[in-house]
Write a protein that holds these residues in place. Structure first.
Motif, mmCIF file in Angstrom:
data_model
loop_
_atom_site.group_PDB
_atom_site.id
_atom_site.type_symbol
_atom_site.label_atom_id
_atom_site.label_comp_id
_atom_site.label_asym_id
_atom_site.label_seq_id
_atom_site.Cartn_x
_atom_site.Cartn_y
_atom_site.Cartn_z
ATOM 1 N N ASN A 1 39.072 38.592 65.843
ATOM 2 C CA ASN A 1 39.693 38.951 64.557
ATOM 3 C C ASN A 1 39.267 40.321 64.052
ATOM 4 O OD1 ASN A 1 41.298 36.662 64.280
ATOM 5 N ND2 ASN A 1 39.664 35.503 63.320
ATOM 6 N N TYR A 2 38.862 41.197 64.970
ATOM 7 C CA TYR A 2 38.651 42.585 64.597
ATOM 8 C C TYR A 2 39.983 43.328 64.727
ATOM 9 C CZ TYR A 2 33.605 41.890 64.596
ATOM 10 O OH TYR A 2 32.347 41.461 64.316
ATOM 11 N N MET A 3 40.327 44.104 63.662
ATOM 12 C CA MET A 3 41.629 44.768 63.622
ATOM 13 C C MET A 3 41.488 46.257 63.913
ATOM 14 S SD MET A 3 43.698 43.202 60.372
ATOM 15 C CE MET A 3 42.647 44.063 59.241
ATOM 16 N N SER A 4 42.554 46.796 64.490
ATOM 17 C CA SER A 4 42.642 48.238 64.673
ATOM 18 C C SER A 4 43.020 48.886 63.339
ATOM 19 C CB SER A 4 43.713 48.567 65.717
ATOM 20 O OG SER A 4 45.003 48.257 65.217
ATOM 21 N N LYS A 5 42.953 50.199 63.304
ATOM 22 C CA LYS A 5 43.440 50.942 62.145
ATOM 23 C C LYS A 5 44.949 50.750 62.047
ATOM 24 C CE LYS A 5 43.666 55.615 60.205
ATOM 25 N NZ LYS A 5 43.352 57.050 60.439
ATOM 26 N N PRO A 6 45.459 50.415 60.863
ATOM 27 C CA PRO A 6 46.913 50.179 60.759
ATOM 28 C C PRO A 6 47.712 51.466 60.901
ATOM 29 C CG PRO A 6 45.889 50.075 58.585
ATOM 30 C CD PRO A 6 44.771 50.191 59.580
ATOM 31 N N VAL A 7 48.904 51.340 61.459
ATOM 32 C CA VAL A 7 49.867 52.435 61.553
ATOM 33 C C VAL A 7 50.967 52.158 60.533
ATOM 34 C CG1 VAL A 7 51.492 53.651 63.026
ATOM 35 C CG2 VAL A 7 49.344 52.803 63.980
ATOM 36 N N ASN A 8 51.260 53.136 59.676
ATOM 37 C CA ASN A 8 52.180 52.932 58.551
ATOM 38 C C ASN A 8 53.467 53.718 58.755
ATOM 39 O OD1 ASN A 8 50.170 51.422 57.129
ATOM 40 N ND2 ASN A 8 49.203 53.342 56.544
ATOM 41 N N ARG A 9 54.545 53.174 58.230
ATOM 42 C CA ARG A 9 55.837 53.854 58.162
ATOM 43 C C ARG A 9 56.500 53.512 56.834
ATOM 44 N NH1 ARG A 9 53.925 55.985 61.821
ATOM 45 N NH2 ARG A 9 54.707 56.372 63.932
ATOM 46 N N LEU A 10 57.245 54.492 56.285
ATOM 47 C CA LEU A 10 58.064 54.259 55.103
ATOM 48 C C LEU A 10 59.519 54.174 55.537
ATOM 49 C CD1 LEU A 10 56.472 56.715 52.495
ATOM 50 C CD2 LEU A 10 56.146 54.248 52.685
ATOM 51 N N SER A 11 60.214 53.194 55.041
ATOM 52 C CA SER A 11 61.619 53.021 55.406
ATOM 53 C C SER A 11 62.363 52.438 54.211
ATOM 54 C CB SER A 11 61.759 52.103 56.624
ATOM 55 O OG SER A 11 63.121 51.968 56.995
ATOM 56 N N THR A 12 63.552 52.962 53.984
ATOM 57 C CA THR A 12 64.381 52.499 52.869
ATOM 58 C C THR A 12 65.553 51.700 53.415
ATOM 59 O OG1 THR A 12 63.782 54.433 51.554
ATOM 60 C CG2 THR A 12 65.726 53.192 50.860
ATOM 61 N N THR A 13 65.733 50.508 52.902
ATOM 62 C CA THR A 13 66.857 49.683 53.336
ATOM 63 C C THR A 13 68.172 50.357 52.951
ATOM 64 O OG1 THR A 13 66.591 48.441 51.268
ATOM 65 C CG2 THR A 13 65.653 47.480 53.267
ATOM 66 N N ASN A 14 69.180 50.113 53.756
ATOM 67 C CA ASN A 14 70.482 50.685 53.481
ATOM 68 C C ASN A 14 71.040 50.128 52.180
ATOM 69 O OD1 ASN A 14 70.346 52.068 55.868
ATOM 70 N ND2 ASN A 14 71.581 50.619 57.017
ATOM 71 N N GLY A 15 71.955 50.880 51.618
ATOM 72 C CA GLY A 15 72.612 50.405 50.413
ATOM 73 C C GLY A 15 73.801 49.521 50.746
ATOM 74 N N GLU A 16 74.305 48.887 49.744
ATOM 75 C CA GLU A 16 75.539 48.138 49.863
ATOM 76 C C GLU A 16 76.198 48.084 48.502
ATOM 77 O OE1 GLU A 16 74.903 44.134 51.042
ATOM 78 O OE2 GLU A 16 73.839 43.565 49.218
ATOM 79 N N VAL A 17 77.480 47.935 48.513
ATOM 80 C CA VAL A 17 78.194 47.849 47.243
ATOM 81 C C VAL A 17 77.847 46.525 46.575
ATOM 82 C CG1 VAL A 17 80.032 49.328 48.064
ATOM 83 C CG2 VAL A 17 80.225 46.868 48.374
ATOM 84 N N THR A 18 77.981 46.517 45.279
ATOM 85 C CA THR A 18 77.670 45.294 44.545
ATOM 86 C C THR A 18 78.847 44.329 44.629
ATOM 87 O OG1 THR A 18 78.623 46.054 42.461
ATOM 88 C CG2 THR A 18 76.362 46.714 42.942
ATOM 89 N N GLY A 19 78.609 43.134 44.132
ATOM 90 C CA GLY A 19 79.722 42.227 43.938
ATOM 91 C C GLY A 19 80.592 42.687 42.778
ATOM 92 N N ALA A 20 81.729 42.069 42.604
ATOM 93 C CA ALA A 20 82.647 42.457 41.534
ATOM 94 C C ALA A 20 82.126 41.961 40.193
ATOM 95 C CB ALA A 20 84.034 41.886 41.795
ATOM 96 N N PRO A 21 82.358 42.736 39.110
ATOM 97 C CA PRO A 21 81.981 42.237 37.785
ATOM 98 C C PRO A 21 82.908 41.092 37.359
ATOM 99 C CG PRO A 21 83.179 44.289 37.593
ATOM 100 C CD PRO A 21 82.991 44.051 39.059
ATOM 101 N N GLU A 22 82.444 40.323 36.397
ATOM 102 C CA GLU A 22 83.244 39.213 35.873
ATOM 103 C C GLU A 22 83.532 39.464 34.396
ATOM 104 O OE1 GLU A 22 81.365 35.502 36.528
ATOM 105 O OE2 GLU A 22 81.353 35.668 38.718
#
Length: 847
Positions: free
Chosen positions: A347-368
């Motif tokens: 249970n000894y861990m290595s140094k973590p490797v990090n990345r930043l990522s942004t999820t894609n967008g999507e249009v919203t549902g329709a208003p009511e």
């Protein structure tokens, strides 16, 4: 001649049929210390054969049959002398034996009864081994290869008298060594220490050792090294790996069978994972990586962690054993930080490797549809409930409502939009509806990713119009009757004067505001500013007249589905008659579209391009337009992000950097920050053609607002004119976010500043109205319209900008005389001016 004793011995050896060796030789005992060098009795090859067997082959018992004959024989033997050295001793070695041949001694050759062969290795001080033979050859076997031996041959007579030894040194032939002995392996994380002993068999033939090792996985080929010592350290190994290690002893040319052992290196902390990649969709992140380059075989599993960068409490950890994982159920348009650590069995861990990522967008549902808050003759206020946005955090831009007349298709479509989103609802006002008309309305929401589908249709009917004509008629009749009564009474009293003076001085009522003389404009403007309703009414009139422009001007190209995504705001589209067109690419009919409009300047020629702030996917079209239409000055009156909303994508490079859009490269060579704006020099390169452009970024202008003072606007217009003059040719491109509000205000002020230098009257209403004929919603708010009034009032009152006593002969230069010494009078003469017919004192702006 031999001596008598020798002759006697010789005759005795030849003639005698038997003799007996002394009893002390056979028994190994001796009465003297010197006899046979005090060595034990020499064994015979055949225990039944005595030392004279090679001569007479008579048994010992026979020779001892009679004591008389024995004594006679011993007496005869005692007469023999010590033989001389053997002659021509020849040694022929092989790997494990030496063949000896020699010749009898020359001296006393007949006295030789046998030969004693002695040998010993010339190492380690070993004692000699011996054997006897009666022949003149002998084979010493059972020897070690590659060892130098000292070999001697001594002739012995019947009295155990031995000759001087003939001694030679010889080395046995090289042979393949045996296996090394006692191979011991001591592992650590990254090396194995080896020790062993020389082979027992032919160990002296060893010249060096070959150490070989390889993984017991992946079918790796073996690595090798050599050493002449009986120890070695194999380093640079992977931890947690079983290795097959072998040691072979080698002579000059051959190697023996290897001593082979398997051993595993010890456990260690794994290194960082490699090639961490994150691929995103709207609600998932797929994370892949490669095993660590260091201690990769110690990896038992991995810890994968992710969190919303805006919410540290959202951290999630997952333990997995593979090098790929799909993170599900994420929110769209959210930046996540993903990290991967390798973990060993302890249970000894290595140094973590990090990345930043942004999820894609999507249009919203329709208003009511939620509620109708107001329903009037020409306006409706509709409340719409927002869709579930718990997994969609893409920035909302606006909610748009489109209303179409049901029974009267000829009526214009009315749109309303709102950017003010409440917690879970939005209110949209739709104006300029027709009274007593049924409408079908739908709503949709636009975020940074696109527009949602339409809501369900709702139907509504505007209220009936109040019969204003009838009411006005009745009131008018009452007023007329009252006036007639007053006239009648005053006439009868003799106090009526006809015609009344106020009729003679009444001014003609006009619909549109008229141009104002420059010398009267400051006072007129002060009255307008002191009575906000007057400016409000004038702006409302402008908006009303603009409706007719919108109704009669088509925007078909901007409404094509393929072009809709190119519009930053769906309700700001260029008119087809004034839109900027691009060269078509590969026959694509949509490649010529960009949301931009040509705008005529003070000279009544096209001087400006008004456009929206480029989107990320329209930057290439933006620079195509700049190159194709020879733009030399770009004026930016928006910031990239305002109130946490993206207003414009950064389409220009930072200082001393370059960006590439399509086949064009843009480089920023200079950047100077002033109080209110930033001036950049951009170089546009396309193929072998290069152009230099000025980029002026006005930083102090809020969206839907105005700058804090008028002097910074006047100063900025001076700066813009300066750069336009320096360029001599080309258009000025102006953009904000939508390309109408701040863009229209800046262009209007620039045109009016030029106008007041060559005319006695100023027409703000007419100037803005003319701009609205060329692009919708130019000067978007009443506040911006009022700001134009303030700018022109302050400019007229500034004697450095316009001299009211010499308006006719005034050039454009006084407006910009504070720009700097680099702008000469000759340069200002190159600025576009109106024709001479518009230079009279009574000239007005053409509407």
């Amino acid at each position: 001649m031999f001596p008598a004793s020798v002759s006697f011995c010789f005759s005795l050896l030849i003639c005698s049929t038997s003799f007996t060796t002394p009893s002390n030789y056979l028994t190994g005992s001796s009465d003297t210390e010197d006899e046979f060098n005090s060595e034990p009795t020499i064994p015979y090859a055949d225990s039944t054969t005595d030392i004279t067997s090679g001569i007479s082959h008579v048994s010992v018992n026979e020779t001892l049959s009679t004591e008389v004959s024995t004594n006679r024989e011993l007496t005869a033997a005692s007469l023999c002398s010590v033989p001389g050295k053997v002659e021509e001793l020849t040694l022929v070695p092989s790997s494990h034996n030496i063949s000896l041949t020699w010749k009898k001694p020359i001296i006393d050759v007949n006295c030789v009864k046998l030969y004693v062969i002695s040998w010993k290795p010339n190492i380690n001080g070993n004692t000699a081994s011996k054997n006897v033979t009666s022949e003149e050859f002998f084979v010493i076997d059972g020897l070690d290869a590659c060892v130098e031996y000292e070999v001697s041959v001594t002739a012995v007579n019947a009295n155990n008298g031995s000759s001087e030894a003939e001694v030679q040194n010889i080395t046995t032939v090289v042979d393949v060594p045996g296996k090394v002995e006692e191979l011991t392996l001591v592992p650590s994380s990254h090396n194995i220490s080896l020790t062993w002993k020389k082979p027992i068999i032919d160990g002296n033939c060893v010249k060096h050792y070959v150490i070989s090792w390889k993984h017991n996985i992946n079918g790796n080929s073996a690595s090798k090294n050599v050493t002449s010592e009986e120890f070695f350290v194999i380093d640079g190994l992977d931890a947690c790996v079983e290795y097959e290690v072998s040691v072979r002893a080698m002579n000059d040319r051959d190697e023996n069978t290897a001593a082979v052992k398997n051993v595993g290196t010890e456990i260690d902390v794994p290194g960082e994972v490699q090639n961490l990649l994150v691929e995103q969709t709207s609600h998932n992140l797929t994370v892949t990586w490669l095993k660590p380059g260091v201690n990769r075989y110690c990896v038992k599993n991995y810890y994968l962690e992710w969190k919303d960068t805006a919410d540290d409490s959202s951290n999630t950890r997952q333990e997995i054993s593979t090098e790929v994982y799909n993170i599900p159920d994420l929110s769209a348009c959210v930046e996540y930080e993903v990290s991967v650590s390798a973990v060993n069995s302890q249970n000894y861990m290595s140094k973590p490797v990090n990345r930043l990522s942004t999820t894609n967008g999507e249009v919203t549902g329709a208003p009511e549809y939620n509620d109708t808050l107001c329903l009037e003759t020409e306006m409706v206020c509709l409340k719409w409930a927002l869709p579930d946005l718990s997994f969609n955090r893409c920035q909302l831009q606006n909610c748009t409502v489109v209303c179409i007349a049901v029974d009267m298709p000829g009526l214009p479509v009315r749109n309303g939009a709102s950017e003010e989103f409440l917690n879970d609802s939005v209110i949209v006002n739709v104006v300029e509806l027709s009274p007593s008309t049924s409408y079908s309305c739908v709503a949709y929401i636009t975020n940074q990713w696109g527009s949602s589908r339409n809501s369900s249709i709702i139907y509504l009917t505007t209220e009936e119009d109040v019969p204003v004509g009838m009411i006005v008629g009745v009131l008018f009749a009452i007023i007329v009757v009252g006036l007639l009564a007053v006239v009648f009474v005053t006439y009868r009293q003799g106090t009526l004067v006809w015609p009344p003076k106020f009729f003679a001085r009444a001014k003609q009522v006009t619909v549109r505001p008229q141009p104002i003389l420059l010398k009267k404009f400051p006072a007129y403007c002060a009255q307008m500013l002191d009575t906000p309703t007057r400016i409000g009414s004038e702006y409302q009139l402008l908006a009303t007249l603009s409706v007719d422009i919108s109704a009669s001007s088509s925007c078909l190209n901007g409404q094509i589905p393929e072009n809709r995504r190119k519009n930053r705001y769906i309700n700001i589209l260029p008119y087809d008659s004034t839109r900027v067109t691009l060269d078509m690419i590969d026959g694509d009919p949509t490649s010529h579209y960009i949301n931009a409009s040509f705008i005529k300047g003070y000279s009544n020629d096209i001087e400006y391009i008004a456009t929206q702030g480029p989107k990320e996917d329209t930057c290439v079209d933006f620079w195509r337009m700049v190159f194709q239409h020879d733009v030399r000055v770009i004026v930016m009156v928006t910031n990239l992000i305002e109130q946490d909303k993206v207003k414009c994508h950064q389409y220009y490079p930072n200082l001393r950097e370059s960006v590439v859009f399509g086949d064009m490269t843009i480089r920023c060579t200079t950047e100077i920050k002033f109080t209110i704006h930033t001036a950049r020099t951009l170089v546009l390169i396309k193929g072998d053609r290069k152009r230099t452009l000025s980029h002026l970024h006005f930083r102090e202008w809020p969206d839907f607002g105005v700058p804090q003072s008028t002097d910074i606007m006047i100063q900025f217009c001076q700066t813009m004119r300066h750069h336009a003059c320096a360029a001599e040719l080309g258009l000025i491109l102006v953009h904000c976010s939508a390309g109408v509000g701040r863009t229209g205000t800046l262009i209007a002020v620039d045109i009016l500043l030029q106008h007041i230098c060559e005319n006695k009257k100023v027409d703000i209403f007419g100037t803005v109205f003319k701009l609205r004929k060329q692009r919708t919603n130019m000067v978007q708010t009443e506040g911006q319209y009022t700001y134009i009034y303030r700018c022109i009032k302050d400019a007229i009152e500034d004697p450095t900008i316009v001299n009211q006593g010499t308006v006719i002969n005034n050039s454009l230069e006084p407006i910009y005389e504070n720009v700097g010494t680099s702008l000469s009078t000759l340069q200002y003469e190159k600025l576009p001016k109106v024709s001479s017919k518009n230079s009279s004192s009574e000239s007005e702006c053409e509407l």
